[in-house]
Design a protein around this motif. Structure first.
Motif, PDB file in Angstrom:
ATOM      1  N   MET A 117       0.824  -1.209   0.000  1.00 24.61           N
ATOM      2  CA  MET A 117       0.000   0.000   0.000  1.00 24.61           C
ATOM      3  C   MET A 117       0.862   1.265   0.000  1.00 24.61           C
ATOM      4  O   MET A 117       0.586   2.221  -0.721  1.00 24.61           O
ATOM      5  CB  MET A 117      -0.934  -0.018   1.203  1.00 24.61           C
ATOM      6  CG  MET A 117      -1.961   1.099   1.221  1.00 24.61           C
ATOM      7  SD  MET A 117      -3.249   0.812   2.476  1.00 24.61           S
ATOM      8  CE  MET A 117      -4.393  -0.210   1.540  1.00 24.61           C
ATOM      9  N   GLY A 118       1.911   1.266   0.803  1.00 26.59           N
ATOM     10  CA  GLY A 118       2.805   2.415   0.840  1.00 26.59           C
ATOM     11  C   GLY A 118       3.527   2.608  -0.479  1.00 26.59           C
ATOM     12  O   GLY A 118       3.680   3.738  -0.962  1.00 26.59           O
ATOM     13  N   TYR A 119       3.959   1.507  -1.075  1.00 27.51           N
ATOM     14  CA  TYR A 119       4.662   1.587  -2.356  1.00 27.51           C
ATOM     15  C   TYR A 119       3.775   2.205  -3.426  1.00 27.51           C
ATOM     16  O   TYR A 119       4.205   3.072  -4.187  1.00 27.51           O
ATOM     17  CB  TYR A 119       5.129   0.199  -2.786  1.00 27.51           C
ATOM     18  CG  TYR A 119       5.850   0.196  -4.115  1.00 27.51           C
ATOM     19  CD1 TYR A 119       7.173   0.608  -4.196  1.00 27.51           C
ATOM     20  CD2 TYR A 119       5.200  -0.186  -5.276  1.00 27.51           C
ATOM     21  CE1 TYR A 119       7.844   0.618  -5.406  1.00 27.51           C
ATOM     22  CE2 TYR A 119       5.860  -0.180  -6.497  1.00 27.51           C
ATOM     23  CZ  TYR A 119       7.174   0.227  -6.553  1.00 27.51           C
ATOM     24  OH  TYR A 119       7.824   0.257  -7.766  1.00 27.51           O
ATOM     25  N   VAL A 120       2.495   1.761  -3.500  1.00 26.66           N
ATOM     26  CA  VAL A 120       1.567   2.309  -4.486  1.00 26.66           C
ATOM     27  C   VAL A 120       1.402   3.811  -4.276  1.00 26.66           C
ATOM     28  O   VAL A 120       1.501   4.603  -5.217  1.00 26.66           O
ATOM     29  CB  VAL A 120       0.196   1.611  -4.402  1.00 26.66           C
ATOM     30  CG1 VAL A 120      -0.834   2.341  -5.262  1.00 26.66           C
ATOM     31  CG2 VAL A 120       0.302   0.171  -4.851  1.00 26.66           C
ATOM     32  N   ALA A 121       1.151   4.218  -3.040  1.00 27.34           N
ATOM     33  CA  ALA A 121       0.885   5.633  -2.752  1.00 27.34           C
ATOM     34  C   ALA A 121       2.104   6.506  -3.051  1.00 27.34           C
ATOM     35  O   ALA A 121       1.993   7.540  -3.722  1.00 27.34           O
ATOM     36  CB  ALA A 121       0.471   5.792  -1.293  1.00 27.34           C
ATOM     37  N   LEU A 122       3.274   6.102  -2.573  1.00 27.80           N
ATOM     38  CA  LEU A 122       4.476   6.917  -2.742  1.00 27.80           C
ATOM     39  C   LEU A 122       4.902   7.014  -4.199  1.00 27.80           C
ATOM     40  O   LEU A 122       5.515   8.004  -4.611  1.00 27.80           O
ATOM     41  CB  LEU A 122       5.623   6.344  -1.906  1.00 27.80           C
ATOM     42  CG  LEU A 122       5.411   6.352  -0.388  1.00 27.80           C
ATOM     43  CD1 LEU A 122       6.535   5.596   0.302  1.00 27.80           C
ATOM     44  CD2 LEU A 122       5.311   7.786   0.148  1.00 27.80           C
ATOM     45  N   SER A 123       4.570   6.009  -5.000  1.00 27.94           N
ATOM     46  CA  SER A 123       4.999   6.007  -6.399  1.00 27.94           C
ATOM     47  C   SER A 123       4.024   6.755  -7.320  1.00 27.94           C
ATOM     48  O   SER A 123       4.233   6.781  -8.525  1.00 27.94           O
ATOM     49  CB  SER A 123       5.181   4.568  -6.895  1.00 27.94           C
ATOM     50  OG  SER A 123       3.967   3.834  -6.797  1.00 27.94           O
ATOM     51  N   ARG A 124       2.985   7.375  -6.743  1.00 25.84           N
ATOM     52  CA  ARG A 124       2.054   8.160  -7.582  1.00 25.84           C
ATOM     53  C   ARG A 124       2.651   9.503  -7.978  1.00 25.84           C
ATOM     54  O   ARG A 124       2.228  10.104  -8.961  1.00 25.84           O
ATOM     55  CB  ARG A 124       0.734   8.422  -6.832  1.00 25.84           C
ATOM     56  CG  ARG A 124      -0.130   7.215  -6.495  1.00 25.84           C
ATOM     57  CD  ARG A 124      -0.347   6.291  -7.670  1.00 25.84           C
ATOM     58  NE  ARG A 124       0.595   5.184  -7.645  1.00 25.84           N
ATOM     59  CZ  ARG A 124       0.935   4.473  -8.701  1.00 25.84           C
ATOM     60  NH1 ARG A 124       0.432   4.747  -9.885  1.00 25.84           N
ATOM     61  NH2 ARG A 124       1.805   3.486  -8.595  1.00 25.84           N
ATOM     62  N   VAL A 125       3.584  10.046  -7.185  1.00 28.01           N
ATOM     63  CA  VAL A 125       4.122  11.382  -7.429  1.00 28.01           C
ATOM     64  C   VAL A 125       5.466  11.299  -8.145  1.00 28.01           C
ATOM     65  O   VAL A 125       6.125  10.260  -8.153  1.00 28.01           O
ATOM     66  CB  VAL A 125       4.268  12.183  -6.114  1.00 28.01           C
ATOM     67  CG1 VAL A 125       2.908  12.389  -5.467  1.00 28.01           C
ATOM     68  CG2 VAL A 125       5.209  11.485  -5.145  1.00 28.01           C
ATOM     69  N   ARG A 126       5.867  12.436  -8.708  1.00 28.48           N
ATOM     70  CA  ARG A 126       7.089  12.476  -9.520  1.00 28.48           C
ATOM     71  C   ARG A 126       8.344  12.729  -8.697  1.00 28.48           C
ATOM     72  O   ARG A 126       9.438  12.363  -9.106  1.00 28.48           O
ATOM     73  CB  ARG A 126       6.960  13.566 -10.588  1.00 28.48           C
ATOM     74  CG  ARG A 126       5.796  13.347 -11.554  1.00 28.48           C
ATOM     75  CD  ARG A 126       5.727  14.470 -12.577  1.00 28.48           C
ATOM     76  NE  ARG A 126       4.545  14.381 -13.414  1.00 28.48           N
ATOM     77  CZ  ARG A 126       4.414  13.607 -14.476  1.00 28.48           C
ATOM     78  NH1 ARG A 126       5.417  12.836 -14.834  1.00 28.48           N
ATOM     79  NH2 ARG A 126       3.300  13.589 -15.169  1.00 28.48           N
ATOM     80  N   SER A 127       8.198  13.390  -7.545  1.00 31.45           N
ATOM     81  CA  SER A 127       9.376  13.712  -6.749  1.00 31.45           C
ATOM     82  C   SER A 127       8.985  13.907  -5.287  1.00 31.45           C
ATOM     83  O   SER A 127       7.805  14.068  -4.955  1.00 31.45           O
ATOM     84  CB  SER A 127      10.053  14.990  -7.262  1.00 31.45           C
ATOM     85  OG  SER A 127       9.264  16.125  -6.951  1.00 31.45           O
ATOM     86  N   LEU A 128       9.979  13.885  -4.408  1.00 25.87           N
ATOM     87  CA  LEU A 128       9.727  14.126  -2.990  1.00 25.87           C
ATOM     88  C   LEU A 128       9.191  15.527  -2.746  1.00 25.87           C
ATOM     89  O   LEU A 128       8.428  15.760  -1.801  1.00 25.87           O
ATOM     90  CB  LEU A 128      11.018  13.916  -2.187  1.00 25.87           C
ATOM     91  CG  LEU A 128      11.406  12.479  -1.851  1.00 25.87           C
ATOM     92  CD1 LEU A 128      12.751  12.449  -1.147  1.00 25.87           C
ATOM     93  CD2 LEU A 128      10.338  11.816  -0.985  1.00 25.87           C
TER      94      LEU A 128
END
Length: 509
Positions: free
Chosen positions: A371-382
């Motif tokens: 779940m964390g991987y999916v959410a964090l990988s939605r954006v282009r940068s920190l």
């Protein structure tokens, strides 16, 4: 494997799995393949495991395409009762695309395989001879085993159909979404189970960071209850009156309940001018898609249907749509509702496949691996990631997925060598072929339309706001479909379809 070789392997007719990290270009390769395969005259059926995922490719769900719906087993009489139109689609399909394959249960892939073999009358050939192309990342959301389901399952790699199909594995390794090396390193470390302290510290630095434009920022949450609360709070802050749209149903309660699980439109939709909304169905006129974000700017006089300006610039009056649950030719249930939902917040589950310019993410209640991987990988940068918080589960990935991923990498390396002879062809491939001209001796589509317009002057012309107003007024005043057809210069079938769009199929019939 690079995208060019992967595309060439698909075009060679091989059944395959396209996989790789989030943002590696899986959807891009699929779109390129679909375009080229259709240009070559192949019948391509585009599906995905969820309605929202399907819209990224302009398709439907694999459950609807195959006719299995919410069933857990294929009955002995299933094929006898399958709708004629669905049967014809399965029989004519050359290529079947199944996107977001990580969310499909192994037994459901077996069910789709069984349906294809039976309908196409090729019981000894996987999927009845259809070229099957699956796409997805097993580190993302897994198939969900519901409490009320009659079966439990795992990833499709455990299915009989997977082993009999023996697909080529195309593991894409290039990164095309994230342009931030630190975020890419964090995501890759998550995948390999090698997340270090400095990675966690970088994420924690984003907790409580304040975005420049919080009012137009979509939030991702793990729980539906939080999404509903946030949307209600944001709606309450807007000035003006609230308009309420309540869904209408037909059919027995158990069928309606089953249908409601796959319909993203809420039972009760509350809107105000200025509300941020998401479309939950594809528009036949392609003005918006399932997942398109927009803002309510007005309400149509008379009907009070919401007028939405989507981020693609299109202004659309959103009339009710009807979803149906069918068992063969029988309609078991229907739900009619405005195809919108509030979009200040959405669940991580519904964000899968999206690319967000920026997002505020709350992972404090993450409850499933990936779940964390999916959410964090939605954006282009920190820099465009704003965290409410994060728990330990959000930083976990499935051990099963990790083992599968290791096997897929090895198979992809072997397949890259096996198909290395296609690399020269891949370099020469024209990704924008010119459409073949229709010979002068055949009747083109334009000629057919002109012929239709001799009887129905407005055949295949876009419906204007005035056309719709005249149609609805005439129908409510008791005009027949034949009378409306003559009055509006359109075929009776077109009139009926438009009325069903506005009033629902049951009212028209």
């Amino acid at each position: 494997m690079n995208q060019k070789l992967a595309l060439e392997i698909l075009l060679s007719g091989e059944s395959a799995l396209i996989t790789g990290p989030a943002g590696s270009g899986k959807t891009y390769v699929l779109n390129q393949f679909i375009k080229l395969a259709k240009h070559d005259g192949k019948h391509v059926s585009v599906t995905a495991t969820t309605g929202l995922a399907a819209t990224h490719l302009g398709g439907t769900t694999i459950h609807a395409w195959s006719g299995i719906g919410v069933l857990d087993y294929i009955s002995d009489s299933f094929v006898e009762h399958i709708a004629k139109g669905r049967r014809e689609i399965i029989e004519s399909t050359d290529v079947l695309i199944i996107d977001e394959i990580s969310m499909l249960h192994d037994y459901r892939l077996d069910m789709v395989d069984e349906v294809c073999r039976l309908v196409r009358k090729q019981p000894d050939v996987p999927f009845g001879g259809i070229q099957v192309i699956m796409s997805g990342d097993f580190f993302q959301l897994p198939p969900i085993n519901r409490r009320d389901s009659g079966r439990e399952g795992s990833f499709v790699t455990s299915s009989r159909a997977w082993h009999e199909l023996d697909p080529a594995v195309l593991y894409l390794g290039e990164q095309h979404r994230q342009d931030d090396e630190v975020l890419v390193d964090i995501l890759n470390s998550l995948r390999t189970g090698d997340l270090r302290r400095h990675h966690a510290e970088k994420l924690l630095e984003r907790v409580d960071m304040v975005p420049n434009d919080p009012d137009n920022l979509t939030e991702l949450h793990t729980m539906n209850v939080d999404v509903d609360r946030i949307n209600a709070e944001r709606l309450a802050k807007l000035p003006g009156d609230t308009l309420v749209y309540t869904a209408t149903h037909t059919g027995a309660a158990n069928y309606v309940d089953n249908l409601a699980r796959s319909v993203l439109a809420p039972e009760t939709l509350e809107l105000k001018e200025g509300a941020l909304v998401m479309a939950v169905r594809n528009d036949q006129a392609k003005r918006y898609a399932n997942g398109s974000i927009g803002q309510v700017v007005d309400f149509e006089p008379g009907t009070e249907y919401p007028v939405v300006v989507f981020r693609n610039g299109r202004e659309v009056t959103m009339a009710p749509e009807t979803w149906e649950l069918r068992d063969g030719d029988k309609k078991r249930a229907s739900i009619s509702q405005i195809p919108l939902r509030l979009a200040w917040a959405i669940t991580v589950h519904k964000s899968q496949g999206m690319t967000l310019d920026a997002a505020r993410i709350d992972l404090r209640k993450a409850f499933v691996e990936g779940m964390g991987y999916v959410a964090l990988s939605r954006v282009r940068s920190l820099d465009t990631l704003f965290l409410h918080g994060i728990n330990r589960m959000a930083l976990s990935v499935s051990e099963v997925a990790a083992n599968i991923d290791e096997q897929l990498r090895a198979r992809s390396a072997a397949d890259a060598k096996k198909f290395a002879h296609l690399e020269i062809q891949a370099e020469k491939r024209d990704l924008n072929p010119v459409k073949k001209k229709v010979s002068s001796g055949s009747t083109g589509w334009a000629e057919k339309i002109e012929k239709m317009r001799e009887t129905h002057p407005n055949a295949y012309r876009p419906w204007t706001t005035q056309d719709d107003a005249d149609l609805k007024q005439g129908f409510l005043q008791g005009a027949t479909i034949a009378e409306l057809s003559e009055r509006l210069g359109r075929h009776e079938g077109s009139i009926k379809m438009r009325l069903e769009k506005h009033f629902g199929g049951d009212m028209i019939s």
